[in-house]
Design a protein around this motif. Structure first.
Motif, PDB file in Angstrom:
ATOM      1  N   ARG A   1       0.847  -1.188   0.000  1.00 36.15           N
ATOM      2  CA  ARG A   1       0.000   0.000   0.000  1.00 36.15           C
ATOM      3  C   ARG A   1       0.881   1.237   0.000  1.00 36.15           C
ATOM      4  NH1 ARG A   1      -3.450  -0.128   5.266  1.00 36.15           N
ATOM      5  NH2 ARG A   1      -3.432   2.113   4.815  1.00 36.15           N
ATOM      6  N   THR A   2       0.422   2.297  -0.643  1.00 35.75           N
ATOM      7  CA  THR A   2       1.108   3.575  -0.579  1.00 35.75           C
ATOM      8  C   THR A   2       0.247   4.549   0.215  1.00 35.75           C
ATOM      9  OG1 THR A   2       2.221   3.225  -2.696  1.00 35.75           O
ATOM     10  CG2 THR A   2       2.075   5.480  -1.894  1.00 35.75           C
ATOM     11  N   VAL A   3       0.857   5.120   1.254  1.00 37.92           N
ATOM     12  CA  VAL A   3       0.124   6.012   2.150  1.00 37.92           C
ATOM     13  C   VAL A   3       0.716   7.410   2.020  1.00 37.92           C
ATOM     14  CG1 VAL A   3      -0.576   6.444   4.531  1.00 37.92           C
ATOM     15  CG2 VAL A   3      -0.277   4.095   3.731  1.00 37.92           C
ATOM     16  N   ARG A   4      -0.137   8.387   1.833  1.00 37.27           N
ATOM     17  CA  ARG A   4       0.305   9.773   1.710  1.00 37.27           C
ATOM     18  C   ARG A   4       0.477  10.372   3.095  1.00 37.27           C
ATOM     19  NH1 ARG A   4       2.957  12.523  -2.206  1.00 37.27           N
ATOM     20  NH2 ARG A   4       2.618  14.762  -1.952  1.00 37.27           N
ATOM     21  N   ALA A   5       1.613  11.037   3.310  1.00 37.43           N
ATOM     22  CA  ALA A   5       1.891  11.701   4.581  1.00 37.43           C
ATOM     23  C   ALA A   5       2.575  13.025   4.280  1.00 37.43           C
ATOM     24  CB  ALA A   5       2.766  10.831   5.466  1.00 37.43           C
ATOM     25  N   GLY A   6       1.820  14.104   4.305  1.00 40.26           N
ATOM     26  CA  GLY A   6       2.377  15.401   3.955  1.00 40.26           C
ATOM     27  C   GLY A   6       2.845  15.422   2.514  1.00 40.26           C
ATOM     28  N   ARG A   7       4.088  15.812   2.284  1.00 40.84           N
ATOM     29  CA  ARG A   7       4.636  15.880   0.931  1.00 40.84           C
ATOM     30  C   ARG A   7       5.167  14.533   0.446  1.00 40.84           C
ATOM     31  NH1 ARG A   7       9.020  18.162   0.847  1.00 40.84           N
ATOM     32  NH2 ARG A   7       9.428  18.432   3.094  1.00 40.84           N
ATOM     33  N   ARG A   8       5.115  13.531   1.287  1.00 41.74           N
ATOM     34  CA  ARG A   8       5.736  12.244   0.939  1.00 41.74           C
ATOM     35  C   ARG A   8       4.700  11.137   0.824  1.00 41.74           C
ATOM     36  NH1 ARG A   8      10.920  13.420   1.120  1.00 41.74           N
ATOM     37  NH2 ARG A   8      11.667  14.995   2.634  1.00 41.74           N
ATOM     38  N   SER A   9       5.066  10.142   0.047  1.00 39.94           N
ATOM     39  CA  SER A   9       4.294   8.913  -0.058  1.00 39.94           C
ATOM     40  C   SER A   9       5.151   7.780   0.501  1.00 39.94           C
ATOM     41  CB  SER A   9       3.930   8.617  -1.516  1.00 39.94           C
ATOM     42  OG  SER A   9       3.073   9.624  -2.028  1.00 39.94           O
ATOM     43  N   VAL A  10       4.579   7.019   1.417  1.00 39.08           N
ATOM     44  CA  VAL A  10       5.316   5.966   2.108  1.00 39.08           C
ATOM     45  C   VAL A  10       4.713   4.615   1.737  1.00 39.08           C
ATOM     46  CG1 VAL A  10       6.075   5.061   4.335  1.00 39.08           C
ATOM     47  CG2 VAL A  10       5.820   7.537   4.005  1.00 39.08           C
ATOM     48  N   ARG A  11       5.581   3.691   1.376  1.00 41.94           N
ATOM     49  CA  ARG A  11       5.147   2.353   0.971  1.00 41.94           C
ATOM     50  C   ARG A  11       5.074   1.445   2.194  1.00 41.94           C
ATOM     51  NH1 ARG A  11       8.229  -1.886  -1.993  1.00 41.94           N
ATOM     52  NH2 ARG A  11       6.763  -3.037  -3.320  1.00 41.94           N
TER      53      ARG A  11
ATOM     54  N   LEU B   1       5.352   6.351   9.606  1.00 45.31           N
ATOM     55  CA  LEU B   1       4.857   5.290   8.732  1.00 45.31           C
ATOM     56  C   LEU B   1       5.990   4.424   8.193  1.00 45.31           C
ATOM     57  CD1 LEU B   1       2.106   7.300   6.850  1.00 45.31           C
ATOM     58  CD2 LEU B   1       1.756   5.461   8.513  1.00 45.31           C
ATOM     59  N   HIS B   2       7.138   5.036   7.920  1.00 51.86           N
ATOM     60  CA  HIS B   2       8.288   4.241   7.490  1.00 51.86           C
ATOM     61  C   HIS B   2       8.696   3.261   8.586  1.00 51.86           C
ATOM     62  CE1 HIS B   2      12.154   3.097   5.798  1.00 51.86           C
ATOM     63  NE2 HIS B   2      12.682   3.370   6.979  1.00 51.86           N
ATOM     64  N   LEU B   3       8.654   3.691   9.819  1.00 49.46           N
ATOM     65  CA  LEU B   3       9.008   2.804  10.924  1.00 49.46           C
ATOM     66  C   LEU B   3       8.024   1.635  11.023  1.00 49.46           C
ATOM     67  CD1 LEU B   3      10.082   5.383  13.664  1.00 49.46           C
ATOM     68  CD2 LEU B   3      11.534   4.070  12.098  1.00 49.46           C
ATOM     69  N   VAL B   4       6.753   1.902  10.762  1.00 53.40           N
ATOM     70  CA  VAL B   4       5.776   0.810  10.723  1.00 53.40           C
ATOM     71  C   VAL B   4       6.121  -0.157   9.592  1.00 53.40           C
ATOM     72  CG1 VAL B   4       3.352   0.204  10.308  1.00 53.40           C
ATOM     73  CG2 VAL B   4       3.922   2.167  11.757  1.00 53.40           C
ATOM     74  N   ASP B   5       6.463   0.370   8.429  1.00 48.92           N
ATOM     75  CA  ASP B   5       6.863  -0.504   7.320  1.00 48.92           C
ATOM     76  C   ASP B   5       8.051  -1.380   7.708  1.00 48.92           C
ATOM     77  OD1 ASP B   5       6.855  -1.345   4.454  1.00 48.92           O
ATOM     78  OD2 ASP B   5       8.841  -0.395   4.513  1.00 48.92           O
ATOM     79  N   GLN B   6       8.921  -0.855   8.562  1.00 46.94           N
ATOM     80  CA  GLN B   6      10.067  -1.619   9.041  1.00 46.94           C
ATOM     81  C   GLN B   6       9.710  -2.520  10.220  1.00 46.94           C
ATOM     82  OE1 GLN B   6      13.309  -1.428   7.494  1.00 46.94           O
ATOM     83  NE2 GLN B   6      11.829  -0.592   6.023  1.00 46.94           N
TER      84      GLN B   6
END
Length: 325
Positions: free
Chosen positions: A9-19, A113-118
């Motif tokens: 999934r790609t999640v939008r967070a501010g100016r970034r998109s986190v996978r 969100l990146h930490l969750v992905d990790q």
């Protein structure tokens, strides 16, 4: 659900998109009345709780409890930021014996969100933070990371069950009364595990040695007043059934669980701030809030900005010394 956890999934967070990879991967298995939660559920929770969680993380080195296969799989604690970590994530290099450690710092929702992905389930943060604009030098020339702005009393019961938590509840009450007598503000938090934390906001005017010495003297004062119920004995065999007043987290490079972080336990309990008036609620226990209802609780602002008002320890130290005689 596929064994691999489904497509990313790609999640939008501010100016970034986190996978978020393998969002359907079960991180918290259900059963016996306990709901099941996936990695995607964990990501959704962190996106929703970010406005309440991030103020407790910004500028602070983190230690991460990572569970790549969920809470029933292998666990490891991570301090050093991996080389493959995105360049936009804030890092801070701190010294250790024989070298340095480059910690991750969570300053925004995208990093969260990146930490969750990790597969970082629980976030443990330092009790000090870097200076303004990520500076490592304070106004007096001291490293801000050596000047804590939090003091933590960790109250864990010696046993299990309702009676054990009643001892924690009573201890929090008498500790809060002593801190009031010392004219120090304090905040209450469930740990999401077994007990409670009592947190004192500081003005960063003292180093860790002074803060821990003060915390130890507060604990010793309480233990002396209630020797049948409380102890500061470091060895478990010396404690008996008494509650241990743990102040060991108040040291350089030590960590404590962050408010609103999820614990790697069945049901996904959350470390949740609590107003002092809720201490007497019979429904209160260490795992009272979970991933399912913690965001709703966060919206009630249980601390009311209390931790933004750090106090100097000097006057409290003089009052404590006078009290101890």
């Amino acid at each position: 659900m596929s064994e691999g956890g489904g497509p990313a999934r790609t999640v939008r967070a501010g100016r970034r998109s986190v996978r978020i990879r393998r969002p359907d991967k079960v991180f918290f298995p259900g059963g016996r009345g306990t709901p099941e939660y996936t990695k995607g559920d964990l990501a959704d929770y962190h996106r929703a709780v970010a406005p309440y969680l991030l103020p407790h993380l910004r500028g602070r080195p983190l230690m991460l409890d990572r569970r790549p296969d969920g809470i029933d799989g292998p666990a490891f604690m991570q301090k050093n930021t991996p080389e493959h970590c995105p360049e936009w994530i804030t890092r801070i290099e701190v010294g250790k014996e024989g070298g340095t450690v480059t910690h991750t710092v969570c300053d925004d929702t995208a990093t969260l969100l990146h930490l969750v992905d990790q597969a970082a389930v629980t976030l443990h943060r330092w009790l000090s933070r870097a200076g303004p604009s990520r500076s490592r030098q304070g106004r007096d020339g001291a490293d801000p990371l050596e000047r804590p702005d939090r003091l933590v009393f960790d109250l864990d019961p010696s046993g299990e069950g309702r009676d054990a938590f009643e001892t924690v509840r009573w201890t929090a009450r008498v500790l809060g009364e002593l801190l009031d007598e010392l004219r120090l503000s304090s905040a209450l938090m469930t740990t999401g595990s077994r007990g409670l934390h009592v947190i004192v906001p500081l003005d960063r005017g003292q180093d860790f040695d002074a803060v821990r010495a003060f915390a130890r003297d507060v604990a010793d004062t309480l233990a002396a007043a209630h020797p049948d119920r409380l102890t500061t004995a470091a060895r478990k065999k010396d404690r008996g059934d008494r509650l241990y007043l743990d102040v060991q987290r108040n040291a350089y490079a030590q960590t404590a669980v962050a408010p609103w972080t999820v614990r790697a336990l069945p049901g996904a309990p959350v470390a949740a701030p609590v107003p002092w008036e809720q201490l007497d609620d019979p429904e209160l226990h260490a795992r009272r809030w979970t991933l399912a209802d913690a965001v709703e609780h966060a919206r009630t602002d249980p601390w009311g900005g209390l931790l933004r008002r750090g106090r100097a320890l000097g006057p409290a130290r003089r009052r404590l010394d006078a009290l101890r005689g």
